[in-house]
Design a protein around this motif. Sequence first.
Motif, PDB file in Angstrom:
ATOM      1  N   ALA A   1       0.841  -1.198   0.000  1.00  0.00           N
ATOM      2  CA  ALA A   1       0.000   0.000   0.000  1.00  0.00           C
ATOM      3  C   ALA A   1       0.874   1.246   0.000  1.00  0.00           C
ATOM      4  O   ALA A   1       0.586   2.233  -0.693  1.00  0.00           O
ATOM      5  CB  ALA A   1      -0.923  -0.004   1.219  1.00  0.00           C
ATOM      6  N   GLY A   2       1.945   1.196   0.755  1.00  0.00           N
ATOM      7  CA  GLY A   2       2.871   2.323   0.794  1.00  0.00           C
ATOM      8  C   GLY A   2       3.465   2.606  -0.572  1.00  0.00           C
ATOM      9  O   GLY A   2       3.589   3.762  -0.989  1.00  0.00           O
ATOM     10  N   VAL A   3       3.825   1.526  -1.280  1.00  0.00           N
ATOM     11  CA  VAL A   3       4.404   1.685  -2.612  1.00  0.00           C
ATOM     12  C   VAL A   3       3.406   2.344  -3.551  1.00  0.00           C
ATOM     13  O   VAL A   3       3.731   3.288  -4.279  1.00  0.00           O
ATOM     14  CB  VAL A   3       4.839   0.312  -3.169  1.00  0.00           C
ATOM     15  N   ILE A   4       2.166   1.866  -3.481  1.00  0.00           N
ATOM     16  CA  ILE A   4       1.116   2.451  -4.325  1.00  0.00           C
ATOM     17  C   ILE A   4       0.922   3.922  -3.993  1.00  0.00           C
ATOM     18  O   ILE A   4       0.855   4.783  -4.872  1.00  0.00           O
ATOM     19  CB  ILE A   4      -0.228   1.701  -4.109  1.00  0.00           C
ATOM     20  N   LEU A   5       0.900   4.215  -2.701  1.00  0.00           N
ATOM     21  CA  LEU A   5       0.705   5.584  -2.250  1.00  0.00           C
ATOM     22  C   LEU A   5       1.832   6.461  -2.772  1.00  0.00           C
ATOM     23  O   LEU A   5       1.606   7.564  -3.289  1.00  0.00           O
ATOM     24  CB  LEU A   5       0.661   5.620  -0.724  1.00  0.00           C
ATOM     25  N   TYR A   6       3.056   5.971  -2.637  1.00  0.00           N
ATOM     26  CA  TYR A   6       4.222   6.725  -3.114  1.00  0.00           C
ATOM     27  C   TYR A   6       4.085   6.998  -4.606  1.00  0.00           C
ATOM     28  O   TYR A   6       4.328   8.105  -5.074  1.00  0.00           O
ATOM     29  CB  TYR A   6       5.497   5.946  -2.821  1.00  0.00           C
ATOM     30  N   PHE A   7       3.704   5.970  -5.334  1.00  0.00           N
ATOM     31  CA  PHE A   7       3.574   6.101  -6.782  1.00  0.00           C
ATOM     32  C   PHE A   7       2.498   7.126  -7.141  1.00  0.00           C
ATOM     33  O   PHE A   7       2.689   7.997  -7.984  1.00  0.00           O
ATOM     34  CB  PHE A   7       3.258   4.743  -7.403  1.00  0.00           C
ATOM     35  N   LEU A   8       1.367   7.031  -6.439  1.00  0.00           N
ATOM     36  CA  LEU A   8       0.283   7.984  -6.700  1.00  0.00           C
ATOM     37  C   LEU A   8       0.726   9.403  -6.402  1.00  0.00           C
ATOM     38  O   LEU A   8       0.511  10.323  -7.190  1.00  0.00           O
ATOM     39  CB  LEU A   8      -0.934   7.641  -5.828  1.00  0.00           C
ATOM     40  N   LEU A   9       1.375   9.559  -5.281  1.00  0.00           N
ATOM     41  CA  LEU A   9       1.732  10.893  -4.809  1.00  0.00           C
ATOM     42  C   LEU A   9       2.813  11.526  -5.668  1.00  0.00           C
ATOM     43  O   LEU A   9       2.792  12.734  -5.913  1.00  0.00           O
ATOM     44  CB  LEU A   9       2.206  10.791  -3.355  1.00  0.00           C
ATOM     45  N   THR A  10       3.787  10.737  -6.101  1.00  0.00           N
ATOM     46  CA  THR A  10       4.924  11.339  -6.785  1.00  0.00           C
ATOM     47  C   THR A  10       4.819  11.276  -8.296  1.00  0.00           C
ATOM     48  O   THR A  10       5.508  12.020  -8.977  1.00  0.00           O
ATOM     49  CB  THR A  10       6.244  10.662  -6.371  1.00  0.00           C
ATOM     50  N   VAL A  11       4.010  10.389  -8.823  1.00  0.00           N
ATOM     51  CA  VAL A  11       3.938  10.271 -10.276  1.00  0.00           C
ATOM     52  C   VAL A  11       2.550  10.630 -10.791  1.00  0.00           C
ATOM     53  O   VAL A  11       2.382  11.578 -11.565  1.00  0.00           O
ATOM     54  CB  VAL A  11       4.289   8.837 -10.741  1.00  0.00           C
TER      55      VAL A  11
END
Lengths: 378, 601
Positions: free
Chosen positions: B341-351
Amino acid sequence: MLTVESLKKSYDDTSGRASGRRSDAGTRVFAVGGVDFEVHDGELFTLLGPSGCGKTTTLRSVAGLERPTEGRVTLGGRVLFDSKHGVNMRANQRGLGMVFQSYAIWPHMSVFKNVSFPLEVMPRAKRPGRKEIEDRVGQVLEVTELGAYAARAATKLSGGQQQRLALARALVTRPELMLLDEPLSNLDAKLRETMRFELKRLQRELNLTAIYVTHDQSEALVMSNRIAVMNQGRIEQIGKPREIYTKPATRFVAEFIGTSNFIEAKVVSVSGGEVQVDAAQGRLVAHGVETAPAVGDTVLISIRPECVDLSRERRGDVPNEWSGTVLTRAFMGDVVDHIVGVGDLEVRNRSNPNLSIPPGTEVHFSVAPDKVTLVPVD
Amino acid sequence: MTLAPTSTTARDDDPEARPGRTPQPAEDRRAHRLLRLLRRPLSLQGLLVGGAVVVVGYLAIVPLGYLIHDTFLSADGSGLSFNAFARAYGGNSQSGEMMLNSLWFALGSAALALVLGTALAYVQVRTDTPFKGLFFAASLVPLIVPGILYATSWIFLGDPSSGLLNSLVFKPLFGSSPINIYSVWGMIWVQGLHLAPVAFLLMVAAFRAMDPSLEESAAMSGANRLTVLRRVTVPLLRPAMISAALLMFVQSLESFEVPGLLGLQNGIYVFTSRIYFVLRAYPIDYGAAGAYAIGLLVIAAVGVLVSSWLQRSSRNFQTVTGKAFRPRPVELGRARPFVGAGVILYFLLTVVLPVAVLVYASLLKYYAAPTRKTLSQMSLANYRAVFDMPLAFTALKNSLIVGVGAATAVMLLTAIVSWVVLRTRAPGRRLLDLLAFTPIVIPGLVLGLALSFVYLRMSLPIYGTLLILLVSYCTRYLPYGMRYSSSAMAQMSPELEESAAVSGASWFQTFRRVLLPLMSGGILAGWVYILVVSFRELSSTILLYSPGKEVLSVLIWEQFENGQFTTLAALGVCMVVLLVVLVSIAYRLGARFGLQSDSAN
């Protein structure tokens, strides 16, 4: 003491990590395909085999560095791994000692620190005091002849010293079981010979129980109490070094350990341990055969080159005497090999270098019946 | 937004790498070789090599020389003076604050990028986390979304009044608008996120190059995961982390886009935006700008010194063996879904979020939070405006000319220089390597300023043409080109050249018919890389361009200055699309020639 039961390890083929044999894409690949063995107290038990045979995977499964797909590993009364009950003790809780092929000496620590590390990271309740740590590290460094180097940076040691340091680090906690993953393979040939005896001496003196992984057959023969020869993720034979060498159970074992002459033959008579077989080139008698085949079976005869007695004259009064012509001769210093042609079969002989027969000469040779080994045809 | 070019021979652990060391025993022979090289100056080899040396020296040294000269010498030429420094730093209380802001911003961004990048690299390389592919997709962001667009996206997201995060998330949920992107924290956030992928790629390489049995043996010694991490993994990664930190620090220090877009709004100055501000005032005080530039250089140099001092203590061990290891991944167990979930969140937030908001804004007439009304008014008008803008095509053309020119010149030059550095025993080759590496620590704005000093005073009619941009880009991307060329050169066995020589080929024939074709893979990958980064260069361009000679990045900057955010967004989307195409070509080439991680930087 250590029991390994039906240990299996498979990888998804897509990951491409399997060191074992590959099959078609998309299927699971077995690096270890069901391995059983037991290691007794105070014994040096060797897993021997070519690269990719699953020996290192087996060792790493015992260590807890690899999670097997199936099986059970117990040490003393403790279950280290049991796939049925979902037990998988972490590597750092198994209390084993391990020497890595690359030594894995921590370059940012001194010699002393490398060895004291396992004591320092013990749970607080069991951790020895500072004084005791110093004493124990000192002792182990003495035993491994590194006492003079304690303060030195670990990277300033020579290859042989680094190897002994890795050993010292594994020994310092006095583990029940030592795991040695090709510990000598990074040393040069001369040093390797010396370290073999050194390691064996330490193991005997400290009464260590150890699993030793190697692909070097002579190393395995010299050092082990017992050897398990592995091939394609399975154990082909377990036995004492002499048994493995003189009575190979399979063609693979006979081929992998030393060199062998293989002759295909048909069984003509069986009585007790005595078996007579017919090959295209003549008849052979084998004594002391443990698992007797049935009459009419096709078997493979394995004869070690040094068991072939070569002479210019026909003796007549010995069993298993055949005649042939010397095809080539190879002088190797301590021994000399003659390849003798019998029909279209080539038989390798290994003798004392005093014997030298030029190619083209007609010769006779015999094999003692207890040196004739029957191997099942696979 | 860089690969971390390491100087090819001047490695830290190499004592001989320091220029100006006491003479080596081989000095005589070297001198002899130098003589021999000089004795035939007219040979083609001598000309090419000598020419390359002169060009590199010229690019790396002359601008800095002029910068120092013009800053320290008083305007009337009467001698050494510190007037410029007094004008720049004295008299106003702002300069102290500006320096603090600069340091705070650079250190904060470096720390954020490093922590984030290292954590991501650990998760990617060492655990069985899901969505491993997303990490590398996220790592492409700095390549395809230039800093100026990334900062703009975050304005759309984090503006105190109209930012989507405030108006759509915090206002309705908590009744307040806590996010203010126009603050040092906001700048750190944007810069840190933009740099994190670079740290990620550097640390991935470090994790992969580390022998996993060093950690396994710690586990076998009874150490738990945390102890292994603390006592083995982190100390061993220290050298890699220090050099990554230095790179992040220098890059943040020299960043103009983020402080320019986010800081200037609230009067938060850092060195780069201060230089820009001074040069925009009238009368232009070049001396003061130079004094700021030198201050910036000094801080960057201090950074280099500090990091090499830190490296010194860990120099006696080497974790990078050159082998690539495939460690057994750590099983995350119950934490796996959370990490995923953290990875997805990071991806959403930064990309996803920054790119999506850019696209969203490009469809609006005026930027506003999505409501029924704004959504119904969405149109392609901005794109039409962009295509109708005559300047847009001039800028695209100029960008292409300068980018292609710089890429070609740099790759040719570095092919020769890397040959000299790696293949000859010419004296001074280490100095040459060092010179080619120097521009990495020269902030773009400083280079821009220095170049304007050079060509305002020199009679060469370069100022105000595209040529000055070309010179600037060549200097800036020299280190990157070196990295591609020298790794291509190092992969090639010297025997290939020797056999060509034995076959009777002259040096030039060997270079042209054996070396260049064999290096062409690496050179091509480097060429595309430089083309890509040239497209987004702003910090030196902004001081060197002249009206009518705009390039794409400057055009975007002008839209920002004119407050035309939605046109900017449309222009930005076009640029992102263009860069995606270029980057995928680079990736293709990179994958084919085994330079994938390089082109990803």
